[in-house]
Write an enzyme that holds these catalytic residues in place. Structure first.
Site, PDB file in Angstrom:
ATOM      1  N   HIS A  57       0.825  -1.212   0.000  1.00  0.00           N
ATOM      2  CA  HIS A  57       0.000   0.000   0.000  1.00  0.00           C
ATOM      3  C   HIS A  57       0.861   1.264   0.000  1.00  0.00           C
ATOM      4  CE1 HIS A  57      -4.128   1.056  -0.119  1.00  0.00           C
ATOM      5  NE2 HIS A  57      -4.355   1.273   1.162  1.00  0.00           N
ATOM      6  N   ASN A  75      -6.602   6.458   4.202  1.00  0.00           N
ATOM      7  CA  ASN A  75      -8.026   6.757   4.079  1.00  0.00           C
ATOM      8  C   ASN A  75      -8.377   8.203   4.424  1.00  0.00           C
ATOM      9  OD1 ASN A  75      -7.595   6.468   6.804  1.00  0.00           O
ATOM     10  ND2 ASN A  75      -9.341   5.122   7.162  1.00  0.00           N
ATOM     11  N   ASP A  87      -0.803   2.543  -5.496  1.00  0.00           N
ATOM     12  CA  ASP A  87      -0.845   1.100  -5.697  1.00  0.00           C
ATOM     13  C   ASP A  87      -2.215   0.713  -6.259  1.00  0.00           C
ATOM     14  OD1 ASP A  87      -1.716   1.848  -2.887  1.00  0.00           O
ATOM     15  OD2 ASP A  87      -2.443  -0.217  -2.966  1.00  0.00           O
ATOM     16  N   ASN A 114      -9.127   3.149  -0.684  1.00  0.00           N
ATOM     17  CA  ASN A 114      -9.600   4.174   0.249  1.00  0.00           C
ATOM     18  C   ASN A 114      -8.890   5.515   0.098  1.00  0.00           C
ATOM     19  OD1 ASN A 114     -11.631   2.612   1.398  1.00  0.00           O
ATOM     20  ND2 ASN A 114     -10.190   1.648   2.796  1.00  0.00           N
TER      21      ASN A 114
END
Length: 171
Positions: free
Chosen positions: A18, A64, A89, A110
């Site tokens: 991530h 997020n 990503d 997110n």
């Protein structure tokens, strides 16, 4: 143009899938000489390419909440949505593949959702860094997991492809 590299803050996320946006930013030759400062709820730098000034941002928020950082920079520089390029990503793209996309959906990402919610739409530009889908297990554990040794050996090639795509888009 504002180029945003997505990732999560903290050492525990440093080499996770991530964080590929952050990893790419840290390894790109064209960004290595920039002076990064704390601004817009993240790390910020400016540089000139092809006669134009560009801004670079690594949000300091968790993924997020990336929109908070992007919105602050967008408002300050009075940028349009198509003047924002997000490097992130992407599980829908095969590992190691680097692609460009204009707007579109979020595929459960997110960070992208947060940016779209904060700026009012998802019309921003994207460089998608493929991490592939997990063969087993849940997506959250996969994206927050570290690269396998085999994947890690390909990261220089991913960085090179992303840098080439970024140079092309900044021309």
């Amino acid at each position: 143009m504002l180029v945003v590299f997505l990732g999560n803050p903290g050492i525990e996320y440093k080499l996770t899938r991530h964080n590929l946006g952050f990893i790419v930013a840290e390894r790109m030759d064209i960004l290595s000489s920039m002076k990064w400062t704390e601004k817009f709820h993240g790390m910020f730098a400016k540089a000139e390419f092809s006669g134009h000034q560009h801004c670079f941002l690594k949000p300091g928020t968790f993924m997020n909440l990336s929109g908070k950082s992007v919105q602050a920079a967008k408002s300050f520089f009075k940028l349009g949505d198509r003047e924002i390029l997000v490097v992130h990503d992407d599980i829908e793209t095969d590992f190691g593949t680097v692609t460009f996309k204009e707007g579109g959906g979020f595929a459960g990402h997110n960070g992208l959702k947060s940016i779209a919610n904060s700026i009012g739409n998802g019309d921003f530009l994207r460089i998608r860094l493929g991490i592939g889908r997990p063969k087993k297990g849940d997506v959250a554990s996969f994206v927050l997991g570290k690269f396998t040794p085999e994947e890690a050996s390909f990261l220089p090639a991913v960085t090179e492809a992303a840098e080439e795509k970024l140079r092309e888009l900044l021309q």
